[in-house]
Design a protein around this motif. Structure first.
Motif, PDB file in Angstrom:
ATOM      1  N   UNK A 183       0.883  -1.102   0.104  1.00  0.00           N
ATOM      2  CA  UNK A 183       0.113   0.037  -0.093  1.00  0.00           C
ATOM      3  C   UNK A 183       0.688   1.224   0.007  1.00  0.00           C
ATOM      4  N   UNK A 184       1.752   1.373   0.765  1.00  0.00           N
ATOM      5  CA  UNK A 184       2.835   2.496   0.645  1.00  0.00           C
ATOM      6  C   UNK A 184       3.420   2.770  -0.705  1.00  0.00           C
ATOM      7  N   UNK A 185       3.985   1.830  -1.299  1.00  0.00           N
ATOM      8  CA  UNK A 185       4.745   1.585  -2.774  1.00  0.00           C
ATOM      9  C   UNK A 185       3.612   2.600  -3.562  1.00  0.00           C
ATOM     10  N   UNK A 186       2.127   2.223  -3.280  1.00  0.00           N
ATOM     11  CA  UNK A 186       1.184   2.450  -4.472  1.00  0.00           C
ATOM     12  C   UNK A 186       0.440   3.808  -3.810  1.00  0.00           C
ATOM     13  N   UNK A 187       0.823   4.298  -2.764  1.00  0.00           N
ATOM     14  CA  UNK A 187       0.380   5.508  -2.249  1.00  0.00           C
ATOM     15  C   UNK A 187      -1.084   5.509  -1.612  1.00  0.00           C
ATOM     16  N   UNK A 188      -1.354   4.239  -1.061  1.00  0.00           N
ATOM     17  CA  UNK A 188      -2.733   3.921  -0.599  1.00  0.00           C
ATOM     18  C   UNK A 188      -2.620   3.908   0.923  1.00  0.00           C
ATOM     19  N   UNK A 189      -3.575   4.702   1.587  1.00  0.00           N
ATOM     20  CA  UNK A 189      -3.711   4.883   2.989  1.00  0.00           C
ATOM     21  C   UNK A 189      -4.609   3.938   3.512  1.00  0.00           C
ATOM     22  N   UNK A 190      -4.545   3.493   4.937  1.00  0.00           N
ATOM     23  CA  UNK A 190      -5.545   2.741   5.610  1.00  0.00           C
ATOM     24  C   UNK A 190      -7.077   3.508   5.345  1.00  0.00           C
ATOM     25  N   UNK A 191      -8.118   2.809   4.960  1.00  0.00           N
ATOM     26  CA  UNK A 191      -9.465   3.158   4.847  1.00  0.00           C
ATOM     27  C   UNK A 191      -9.198   4.337   3.798  1.00  0.00           C
ATOM     28  N   UNK A 192      -8.539   4.260   3.017  1.00  0.00           N
ATOM     29  CA  UNK A 192      -8.970   5.129   1.930  1.00  0.00           C
ATOM     30  C   UNK A 192      -9.642   3.967   0.770  1.00  0.00           C
ATOM     31  N   UNK A 193      -9.711   4.555  -0.455  1.00  0.00           N
ATOM     32  CA  UNK A 193     -10.258   3.779  -1.518  1.00  0.00           C
ATOM     33  C   UNK A 193      -9.273   3.302  -2.569  1.00  0.00           C
ATOM     34  N   UNK A 194      -9.405   2.136  -2.951  1.00  0.00           N
ATOM     35  CA  UNK A 194      -8.471   1.612  -3.809  1.00  0.00           C
ATOM     36  C   UNK A 194      -9.295   0.996  -5.033  1.00  0.00           C
ATOM     37  N   UNK A 195      -8.693   1.382  -6.347  1.00  0.00           N
ATOM     38  CA  UNK A 195      -9.232   0.770  -7.630  1.00  0.00           C
ATOM     39  C   UNK A 195      -8.127  -0.574  -8.048  1.00  0.00           C
ATOM     40  N   UNK A 196      -9.056  -1.450  -8.200  1.00  0.00           N
ATOM     41  CA  UNK A 196      -8.314  -2.704  -8.770  1.00  0.00           C
ATOM     42  C   UNK A 196      -8.933  -3.141 -10.059  1.00  0.00           C
ATOM     43  N   UNK A 197      -7.932  -3.682 -11.088  1.00  0.00           N
ATOM     44  CA  UNK A 197      -8.477  -3.712 -12.309  1.00  0.00           C
ATOM     45  C   UNK A 197      -7.450  -4.360 -13.088  1.00  0.00           C
ATOM     46  N   UNK A 198      -8.263  -5.131 -14.457  1.00  0.00           N
ATOM     47  CA  UNK A 198      -7.396  -5.646 -15.479  1.00  0.00           C
ATOM     48  C   UNK A 198      -8.348  -5.478 -16.628  1.00  0.00           C
ATOM     49  N   UNK A 199      -7.886  -6.323 -17.882  1.00  0.00           N
ATOM     50  CA  UNK A 199      -8.573  -6.251 -18.925  1.00  0.00           C
ATOM     51  C   UNK A 199     -10.007  -6.519 -18.807  1.00  0.00           C
ATOM     52  N   UNK A 200     -10.315  -7.239 -17.851  1.00  0.00           N
ATOM     53  CA  UNK A 200     -12.235  -7.498 -17.831  1.00  0.00           C
ATOM     54  C   UNK A 200     -12.897  -6.089 -17.264  1.00  0.00           C
ATOM     55  N   UNK A 201     -12.183  -5.218 -16.520  1.00  0.00           N
ATOM     56  CA  UNK A 201     -12.767  -4.325 -15.624  1.00  0.00           C
ATOM     57  C   UNK A 201     -12.184  -3.662 -14.586  1.00  0.00           C
ATOM     58  N   UNK A 202     -12.833  -2.681 -13.828  1.00  0.00           N
ATOM     59  CA  UNK A 202     -12.313  -2.421 -12.526  1.00  0.00           C
ATOM     60  C   UNK A 202     -13.430  -2.582 -11.539  1.00  0.00           C
TER      61      UNK A 202
END
Length: 889
Positions: A625-644
């Protein structure tokens, strides 16, 4: 065992996982449904999990489908059934029987399943009937059949209490099968020498009772048990008497296993050689071993091989079919096993007969006196929906399941349903992500109204008895299917008027031409009457004609169901790792949480089941999370070629680096964009056809929200925020929100959100500079709704805020306290709910710990937390451990 304990109480069976717990359901004078565990039922002896305990909160009629609908408009049963029958008949006449399909469910009762399978395979003449059980345990079926010649679970739940070593692989038993977890925990407390090994990429709550946790790589299970087989042989621990007398193929399986040394197995599993050696020694030096496995093994592109790698180790040591020994598949649905018994899978026939066996086909066709019989396996779930999408299947009937949420590449399932000329859905809900695509909706009976049988993971058949009347025009699934069969011209073969008649026929077929040649035989019940059926006690199969009901294990003396009656060792190679794609650096694992089940169509109705996890989330290692700038309780987007998808970030070192866990429950009724299975590729096991739902590759990045919000309100909101997640609360709803742009008028936004027609004034606080806004509406002494907004995730206590919906507000200072988002000294904040049964929060447990409660038992004595279903005991222990560390510092 009497079906009724008292005039108001009915003995029935739980509607959730494959443990098959007995339930006492009581209709109370207030109209509420009281739920208790049945102390007489041999699966649970009175225990229930949090979900089972809350069953009474899920049987209301809100959202129920109460009449047939055609094109979204009410219709009579005759009109709807005529349309279903004529549309299927016309499609079959023009395009052949393989142009139609049924997709059914482990939530059907055995009688429903039986009639659907009979109609499709014996009278329509196609095997295009598959089930959502394909998604959870078909690799176990395939592994059993390869090794044993039959789909036989050898052991019983009692083995979990008799074992000296239990391996839990691919199974978060504490959350997914809590009653079995509690049986093991109780046995371990009585016999502390019992050892438990957890084999799982995550450190789940099941690790609470584990003496060893093997944090295995995803898809490393086959390699682990291949290595174990080689070690068994190297340590001269092979039971040569058993292997020589009852098995074949050992040398071929061992040849592969012996080619992998400890270093090779370590590289493939991610487990150190030292820990591997410790585990292998524990297995070889312990006689009574049970290996419990579930979706973490099955839901893989190599799931069948994983199952056989496990079975190989038990066959090699002769540890099968004896007390406290054997491989044990636990299923995820209440009647996955019953579906297997009646041929609910596309590659099986009824009564555990094999569709590829001409003799079996003749037996079934003769028994049914059917005009035809499916001569080859039908399309398995993934291929079935692909065939719908490409136009090969032109009429589809979906029963009691929600494939738009549960299938891999789920957006393609949406496309398939949109393009299919004729879609029928039988369900209890008027709106879910699948029913909205139906041309015809048929109102089915729900749990509490259904009358029939289910089979649990230890081969135990139990009655599910109704204690509620059928609402509106809802009807049992077997009745609906029977009516269509009659309209298709098969009335003579579908004469059923009661479920007992169907069960009797099912039992008679199990004994037809059997004479001990097949494992499944319940022909002792082939002449069962309606009265006997109503009073049927739980029993374990087999129980052949004239036999008494007995507890039985299989295979201690061989007698397998292969042509030579020998078990087959299956040569298994380790699963190859997928080639890395630099675009998608993370391995996504999907699964379940403690208090929700499947796609939440039932558990989503319960406020207390929604209190533990009220929104979709991703477990992420803090370093990732730290490497990707994601804080605890924040929102995260996960995705691939099928969608997000967009979910809440839950940072925890329970999750290894490079891996992400997301629950599979959330759908379009409870979250804006959280259908995780749309990210999962439709890769399937080549033998079982089971999709690899535990393995997807995704990219991760922050969701750059301009604002976050949290709200509680009385009325169900209608929101179009960029992120939202809705959950039940006592007295109303709770809602998480976030957006990419701020609304122009927060007060107007709040009024629209609360949906109230009241002209009561809006109590508001705005700090434009800090981006903080708080707005509430009260109608007399009642809170209509409150909304908290900030530029960072809102820190207000969710459980405290939700409780305000149930309180009176006679004084202005109480209202301002709600607006401030902080409880007063007279209103302590219990914190996030940990114990769903008694509504006990994290802060309450931590406070009790600081005041001298140093054990889970002490917390239970003071707060009751963990004393009912016990599902939260591992979490309580974690809080205690943290509190003790903090106190020591």
């Amino acid at each position: 065992m009497n079906s009724s304990v008292s005039p108001e109480t009915v003995r029935t069976t739980c509607a959730y996982c494959g443990v098959g717990c007995g339930v006492l359901a009581t209709r109370e004078e207030s109209g509420a449904i009281g739920i208790k565990g049945d102390p007489m039922h041999p699966a649970n002896f009175g225990r229930l999990c949090s979900k089972g305990s809350a069953l009474g909160e899920t049987v209301d009629l809100e959202g129920r489908l109460l009449e047939p609908r055609i094109g979204g408009k009410p219709a009579s049963w005759d009109t709807a059934l005529d349309l279903v029958a004529s549309s299927f008949a016309e499609t079959i006449s023009e395009h052949g029987p393989d142009s139609v399909a049924f997709y059914v469910s482990g939530q059907l009762l055995t009688e429903d399943y039986y009639v659907a399978n009979k109609l499709m395979k014996g009278f329509i003449g196609s095997a295009n009937i598959d089930t959502n059980s394909r998604l959870c345990m078909s690799s176990s079926v395939a592994g059993h059949r390869r090794a044993f010649g039959s789909d036989t679970v050898p052991g019983t739940y009692e083995d979990l209490e008799l074992a000296d070593l239990i391996l839990l692989t691919g199974s978060n038993l504490a959350w997914c099968h809590p009653v079995l977890y509690q049986r093991i925990a109780a046995a371990k407390a009585k016999r502390p020498a019992m050892r438990v090994v957890l084999i799982d990429p995550r450190r789940t709550m099941t690790s609470d009772i584990a003496d060893m946790h093997l944090a295995i790589k995803s898809d490393g299970d086959a390699a682990l048990f291949i290595g174990l087989l080689g070690y068994i042989a190297a340590q001269a621990m092979v039971d040569r008497t058993y292997v020589d007398r009852y098995t074949s193929g050992f040398e071929q399986a061992l040849a592969i296993a012996s080619s992998h040394d400890l270093r090779s197995i370590s590289a493939r599993t991610g487990i150190s050689p030292e820990q591997l050696r410790e585990f292998f020694n524990l297995f070889t030096q312990t006689e009574r071993v049970v290996t419990v496995y579930s979706q973490g093994v099955n839901q893989s592109a190599g799931g069948t091989d994983k199952v056989n790698a496990i079975i190989n180790c038990h066959l090699a040591t002769g540890r099968i079919g004896r007390p406290g020994m054997g491989p044990f598949s636990v299923t995820g649905q209440p009647n996955a096993m019953g579906g297997r018994e009646v041929g609910g899978l596309a590659n099986m026939l009824a009564a555990h007969m094999h569709i590829e066996d001409e003799g079996h086909r003749d037996l079934v066709q003769t028994f049914w006196n059917s005009p035809t019989i499916a001569s080859r396996p039908g399309l398995k779930a993934v291929d079935l929906f692909n065939a719908v999408r490409t136009g090969k299947i032109k009429a589809l009937w979906i029963m009691a399941t929600n494939p738009v949420d549960s299938m891999p590449e789920a957006d393609l399932v949406v496309k398939a349903l949109q393009e299919c000329p004729f879609v029928v859905v039988s369900d209890i809900n008027s709106v879910n992500d699948t029913t909205i695509h139906a041309h015809v909706l048929l109102p089915a009976a729900g749990w509490g109204e259904k009358d029939g049988t289910v089979t649990n993971s230890e081969r135990r058949i139990s009655r599910q008895r109704p204690f509620l009347p059928l609402p509106g025009k809802a009807r049992p699934d077997w009745w609906i299917i029977t009516q269509v069969a009659r309209r298709l011209g098969f009335a003579e073969a579908f004469p059923y008027e009661t479920p007992a008649q169907i069960f009797a026929e099912h039992a008679a077929l199990s004994g037809h031409g059997n004479r001990g040649s097949r494992d499944f035989d319940i022909s002792a019940h082939s002449a069962i009457s309606d009265v006997e059926y109503d009073d049927l006690s739980p029993f374990q199969w087999p129980q052949g004609r004239g036999e008494a009901a007995l507890e039985r294990r299989f295979f201690s003396q061989g007698e397998f169901y292969t042509p030579d009656q020998r078990a087959r060792f299956i040569p298994v190679n380790p699963v190859n790792e997928e080639a890395a794609d630099p675009r998608f650096a993370f391995t996504l694992n999907t699964g379940r949480v403690r208090d929700h089940w499947h796609t939440m169509t039932r558990t989503g109705k319960s406020a207390r089941l929604s209190a533990h996890f009220a929104e979709p989330f991703a477990e992420i290692n803090p370093l990732d999370a730290a490497v990707h700038g994601i804080a605890d309780a924040s929102l995260v987007k996960l995705g691939n070629d099928h969608g997000t998808i967009i979910v809440r970030a839950l940072l925890t070192d329970r999750q290894a680096r490079g891996r992400i866990f997301v629950p599979m429950h959330w759908n379009g009724q409870f979250a804006g964009d959280a259908r995780v299975d749309k990210l999962v590729s439709a890769n399937v096991d080549p033998i079982s056809g089971q999709p690899a739902l535990k393995m997807a590759r995704v990219a991760m990045k922050p969701f750059e929200a301009a604002w976050y919000g949290f709200s509680v309100m009385r009325e169900k909101p209608d929101t179009t925020a960029d992120y939202w997640a809705l959950a039940r609360a006592e007295g109303g709803f709770r809602l998480e929100l976030a957006g990419l742009e701020e609304p122009r008028d927060w007060s107007a936004f709040a009024r629209r959100l609360f949906g109230s027609s009241t002209d009561a004034p809006l109590l508001a606080y705005h700090d434009e500079r800090q981006g903080q806004h708080r707005m509430a509406i009260f109608d007399n002494e009642t809170l209509i709704g409150v909304l908290y907004v900030a530029r960072e995730p809102v820190t207000v206590s969710r459980s405290w805020a939700a409780e305000q919906l149930t309180l009176p507000f006679a004084r202005s200072h109480q209202r301002f306290q709600v607006l401030a988002g902080r409880p007063g000294k007279d209103m302590p904040d219990k914190g996030a709910i940990v114990c769903a049964c008694f509504g006990i929060g994290r802060n309450e447990i931590a406070t009790a710990a600081m005041n001298g409660c140093r054990s889970v038992e002490a917390i239970g004595a003071k707060l009751k937390a963990g004393t009912n279903c016990g599902s939260c005991r591992a979490e309580i222990k974690g809080i205690l451990d943290t509190s003790m560390v903090e106190a020591a510092e």
